[in-house]
Design an enzyme around this catalytic site. Sequence first.
Site, mmCIF file in Angstrom:
data_model
loop_
_atom_site.group_PDB
_atom_site.id
_atom_site.type_symbol
_atom_site.label_atom_id
_atom_site.label_comp_id
_atom_site.label_asym_id
_atom_site.label_seq_id
_atom_site.Cartn_x
_atom_site.Cartn_y
_atom_site.Cartn_z
ATOM 1 N N TYR A 147 60.887 2.273 69.760
ATOM 2 C CA TYR A 147 60.580 3.523 69.091
ATOM 3 C C TYR A 147 60.364 4.588 70.139
ATOM 4 C CZ TYR A 147 58.872 7.127 66.144
ATOM 5 O OH TYR A 147 58.766 8.327 65.501
ATOM 6 N N TRP A 180 62.127 8.678 71.735
ATOM 7 C CA TRP A 180 63.321 9.495 71.985
ATOM 8 C C TRP A 180 63.966 9.019 73.276
ATOM 9 C CZ3 TRP A 180 62.451 15.329 70.627
ATOM 10 C CH2 TRP A 180 61.979 15.437 69.320
#
Length: 747
Positions: free
Chosen positions: A112, A114
Amino acid sequence: MTITRAVSLCHWGAFEADVENGKLIATRPMEGSGADPDMVGAWPHMVYSDQRVSQPHVRRSYLEKGIAAGGGGRGHEDMVPVEWDVALDLVANELKRVHQDYGPTAIFGGSYGWSSAGRLHHARTQVRRFLGAAGGFTDQTGNYSWGAAHALLPHVLGTANAVARDATSWETIALHGETVVAFGGLNPKNWRVSSGGAGEFHLPEKVLEARKRGVKFFILSPHADDVPAGLDATLIRPRPNSDTAIMLALAHQALTSGRADLAFLQRYTTGSEVFCAYLRGDTDGIPKTLDWAAGLSDVPVSELNGLWEAISSGRVMLSAAWSLQRADHGEQPFWALIALAALLGQIGLPGGGFCFGYGSMNGVGADASKGFVPTMPMLPNKGMAIPVARFVDAFLEPGKTIEFNGRRVTYPDVKLVYWAGGNPFHHAQDLDRLSRAWERPQTVIVHEPWWTPTARRADIVLPATTSLERDDIGGTSRDPYVFFMPKLIDPVGSARNDIDIFRSLSDRLGCRELFDEGLDDRGWLKRLWDKSLEHGVHSGVDLPDFEELRRQNIIRIPAPLQPEVMLESFRSDPENNPLPTPSGKIELYSKAIAGFGYSDCPGHAVWIEPHEWLGSAPCGKFHLVSNQPAKQLHSQMWQVMAKGPAECRINPSDAKEHGISGGDHIVLKSGRGACRASALIDPSLRRGVLIMPTGAWYEPDAEGSIEQNGNPNVVIGDRGTSQLGQACAALSALVEIERETPAPGSF
């Protein structure tokens, strides 16, 4: 001297890179992009940081004893460098063992964050494809950014697109709008980042253009920094977590003053009778008046009356930041905002209605054509999925059953964690609790370019490349550019691409063909771009073929013919363009949600007092707002941007009462833990509120009693928003503070 230049992409912007004799020497914003030069300029320091993982490593006792070593030594023991084949054999054998002995749900596919703007080398995509091909795993559903909305909005609007991809254009607000009300603010620092990257960072100019055209702005936030410079907005500073009460009171005012658009409610919504009865107090004996909301929000009723007068006529856009739903009962402010907009009757009109996230990320409300950035296809998963923000619960309480969005989910007994892309010791809450949970699995495997807190707490660490060390295609639906992201430098140390690591493991596990379908990286990139070419044909947009995209490096997609107006087609013809809800309309009362029987999320928007907030705070408690750092993306770049413990903003009067001066070292405490910080005196902050950015790398002291770098998630509770969303509720936290006189050299 030979210097080559190319353009590439990251979540904090498009950048031009200079490479000399194979070494990255400089990066700067792409000309005209508006990207932040400090952030994109950090790449050389990041790539060659002394925190890079140089080769595979294995925790010493795990290497010697295997799973018999237990997890208590994670984060404390030496990490031993090993050859790639040794590490890959260990990983493959562990995956085989856990699958055979416990089944697929015992493997947690933890990814999880970016991790990359590139679509092929997106770590979360690759780890989920690999674990799916290898036989299944326990996945995560939802997200930390807007997890409560992810669960709620499909019930109310039919999809989560209103927070995930759709937004009325700022151009229509400038041309047609008269008033913008931004609950949670429009903080410009959040416009510096964009999931998937961006070639344009021009939202500040677009917002100011609306102001120049006469649009009035009202910002509701405890902090004046949530007002962009030059906006000349009216600032209202409510108690954190009281926005729902204000929205409900404004809706009540619309209803009782005769302003409510009853014809709109009849044609476009269902359940308005039930909701309006609640507003009037018919169901609980409490009319949701402005006086009622003023008491809960600690805002003078005169300010709320002024806000009502501003929205009682003219074209009004209502906005809520994503942060509002990262709180106790976080589903309620988004549902209440939709309900208020429905009573005003302007949903689907240019410059009016509601939107989410205008102040949360770059590109929300920009004019861009969607569907041209490709995505990797997923594989079926023979395992299961749990809410993303509840994984610590799952580790600690295997076999526990929870309610989640109308169904019951039983936590698996996780034996192996496979994490690639992201830092859970950043985004999870109650990090001391996470540390205890992290000891329970038998094996933890991590892909990571740097020695993050997560990598340091692994059993096996496999060094991964950064996006500068591989070819990819990047972009986002909120930006007009698509980038071919060229490989700029060779991998640092012995780092490998995630997909190459998974190819090697797939060979060992006999699932290579299913995982990569016989395609190399170029083959995958071409296949992905072919999907974009198909979309271009259907959309009438002429795109270059793959080789030309590669040569051009960057292409601009033509803007849509008309600026986007969210729900415009539904507004124009609801019978032929119904929403994908049970009624085909906006559900102000959801029979489905009501049928779940959740006391913490009933069938319509309501006010429910948070578990922790200033409205019932004991003396000496502060409401801690943990926001995004100004010059980082989450915990990325901490290793090159950090300059001591993170700053904690405090109102001057609060600081004086506690004997705190600017620059003092302070300690934040709660029943969950404690962390250090550096005090920043801020007169623009509401009293009783502290603001501290996330992003510091988790670093407890030797006794494990105080976190050193200033990670606020140490003191924040790990609690779900409600049984509907089970999402992150980080912005409902009360803490205490005290001044600390550190020993010399302790910071």
